[in-house]
Motif scaffolding. Structure first.
Motif, short mmCIF file in Angstrom:
data_model
loop_
_atom_site.label_atom_id
_atom_site.label_comp_id
_atom_site.label_asym_id
_atom_site.label_seq_id
_atom_site.Cartn_x
_atom_site.Cartn_y
_atom_site.Cartn_z
N VAL A 99 0.84 -1.21 0.00
CA VAL A 99 0.00 0.00 0.00
C VAL A 99 0.87 1.25 0.00
N LEU A 100 1.94 1.23 0.77
CA LEU A 100 2.82 2.40 0.81
C LEU A 100 3.48 2.64 -0.54
N ALA A 101 3.92 1.56 -1.20
CA ALA A 101 4.52 1.71 -2.52
C ALA A 101 3.53 2.33 -3.50
N ARG A 102 2.29 1.88 -3.46
CA ARG A 102 1.26 2.45 -4.32
C ARG A 102 1.04 3.93 -4.02
N ALA A 103 1.07 4.28 -2.74
CA ALA A 103 0.89 5.68 -2.36
C ALA A 103 2.05 6.54 -2.83
N LEU A 104 3.28 6.02 -2.70
CA LEU A 104 4.45 6.78 -3.13
C LEU A 104 4.45 6.99 -4.64
N GLN A 105 3.91 6.03 -5.39
CA GLN A 105 3.90 6.14 -6.84
C GLN A 105 2.84 7.10 -7.35
N LEU A 107 0.40 9.18 -5.26
CA LEU A 107 -0.09 10.30 -4.46
C LEU A 107 1.03 11.32 -4.25
N GLY A 108 0.67 12.58 -4.18
CA GLY A 108 1.66 13.64 -4.03
C GLY A 108 2.35 13.57 -2.67
N PRO A 109 3.54 14.16 -2.58
CA PRO A 109 4.30 14.10 -1.33
C PRO A 109 3.62 14.79 -0.16
N GLN A 110 2.66 15.68 -0.44
CA GLN A 110 1.95 16.39 0.62
C GLN A 110 0.59 15.77 0.92
N ASP A 111 0.26 14.67 0.27
CA ASP A 111 -1.03 14.04 0.52
C ASP A 111 -1.08 13.55 1.97
N ILE A 145 -7.40 5.51 -7.56
CA ILE A 145 -8.09 6.53 -8.34
C ILE A 145 -7.09 7.41 -9.09
N ALA A 146 -6.00 7.78 -8.41
CA ALA A 146 -4.97 8.59 -9.06
C ALA A 146 -4.34 7.83 -10.23
N ALA A 147 -4.11 6.53 -10.05
CA ALA A 147 -3.52 5.72 -11.13
C ALA A 147 -4.45 5.67 -12.34
N GLN A 148 -5.75 5.54 -12.10
CA GLN A 148 -6.71 5.53 -13.20
C GLN A 148 -6.74 6.87 -13.92
N GLU A 318 11.62 5.52 -5.68
CA GLU A 318 12.44 6.66 -5.28
C GLU A 318 12.16 7.87 -6.18
N ALA A 319 11.78 7.61 -7.45
CA ALA A 319 11.49 8.72 -8.36
C ALA A 319 10.27 9.50 -7.96
N ALA A 320 9.41 8.89 -7.15
CA ALA A 320 8.17 9.56 -6.72
C ALA A 320 8.33 10.30 -5.41
N LYS A 321 9.47 10.12 -4.75
CA LYS A 321 9.66 10.79 -3.48
C LYS A 321 10.04 12.25 -3.68
N PRO A 322 9.72 13.12 -2.76
CA PRO A 322 10.07 14.53 -2.90
C PRO A 322 11.56 14.73 -2.86
#
Length: 323
Positions: A99-105, A107-111, A145-148, A318-322
């Protein structure tokens, strides 16, 4: 008949194969729960709907609208969330990393959901506790939802490029028809006082002048486009955007070759008022055909950016991290 048996034939698209393989994995997890509750039965219906959409008939209209793709993954996402709700407490910890990996990919860093889940998992050595199940469910739903939405934006961009390519092709065909039917309408001949008139093929306008110039421009554009492919990376998304971008260059090169020669004849290009020979005319048609890259390069860059924003499971987290 099992709908998955048809995948190796008429429905053998890579995204369908990946989806059906994942559906089989989810089915195994659902069967392992041995849960007969109404929620489990609803989860099975979502799984059946996803399998039917992935293995069903396909058409050009469906490929354009993405109906099967959206239906497949929306149902798969519903199954993922339901499994997370139904999973016994003892099997819950390993869901945390997924779940965390999906969120990092996605969702924004401030979510706030991503931030809160990341903090909780950091304090629990990456394991998801039953107390955080609801937070994980909400975060997974938001990430899905963001992925879709990322895929929808990619499909919209691809469809826009396809429409532009179609319009450009129609323009190129119209120019060729006008040039063939009325050779005097689009003059690509130049009159040098010392050598006399020069046309793309011969000394007088012919029905083949515009088509020949367009063919040269198209060939030049295809050569430049082939060289530019070294900057385009492949994609695991179900939309072949790099190919669509490459196709846009062909009619653009044909049209730009004709327009470029018309501009030279109209003295819009300083220093190029007259061309002496047919070879010079064809040569400049090739140059103008290659010059379409100046415009389509901007479209290529936008397309690559859209592709990079579609984050799949193979994308480096790592590419999705701030920064």
């Amino acid at each position: 008949m099992d709908p998955t048996q048809d995948v190796a034939g008429k429905n053998a698209f890579s995204w369908r194969q990946r989806a059906l393989a994942y559906i089989a994995e989810l089915q195994s997890q659902l069967n392992g729960l041995k849960d007969k509750s109404p929620e489990a039965e609803g989860t099975q219906r979502h799984l059946d709907a996803a399998r039917e959409a992935a293995a069903g008939e396909h058409s050009l209209r469906e490929a354009w609208s993405g109906t099967a793709l959206d239906r497949t993954w929306e149902n798969i996402n519903q199954v993922e969330v339901a499994l997370l709700r139904l999973m016994p407490d003892k099997d819950l910890p390993w869901w945390g990393s997924d779940v965390l990996a999906r969120a990092l990919q996605h969702l924004g860093p401030q979510d706030p959901r991503r931030v809160k889940l990341e903090e909780h998992l950091r304090d629990q050595d990456g394991q998801l506790s039953p107390q955080d199940r609801t937070l994980a469910v909400i975060t997974l739903q938001a990430a899905n939802i963001a992925a879709q939405q990322e895929k929808v934006r990619l499909r919209s961009f691809r469809n826009t490029i396809l429409i532009s390519t179609t319009v450009m092709t129609l323009v190129a065909v119209a120019l060729a028809l006008v040039g063939a039917l009325i050779p005097q309408a689009i003059k690509l001949c130049f009159n040098e006082p010392s050598t006399g008139p020069s046309c793309p093929i011969g000394r007088v306008p012919t029905a083949w002048d515009v088509p020949v110039v367009e063919i040269v421009g198209l060939a030049s554009a295809s050569l430049v486009g082939a060289i530019g492919l070294r900057h385009i990376y492949g994609t695991s998304t179900p939309y072949t955007l790099p190919i669509v971008l490459a196709l846009l260059k062909l009619p653009a090169g044909a049209v730009s070759a004709v327009i470029g020669l018309v501009l030279i004849q109209a003295r819009f290009v300083p220093g190029l008022s007259e061309l002496d020979t047919s070879a010079q005319i064809i040569g400049w048609a090739a140059i103008f055909g290659a010059a379409q890259q100046l415009v389509t390069r901007l479209v290529d860059e936008q397309g690559q950016q859209v592709l990079e924003n579609v984050r799949g499971a193979s994308r480096d987290v790592e590419a999705a991290k701030p920064r």
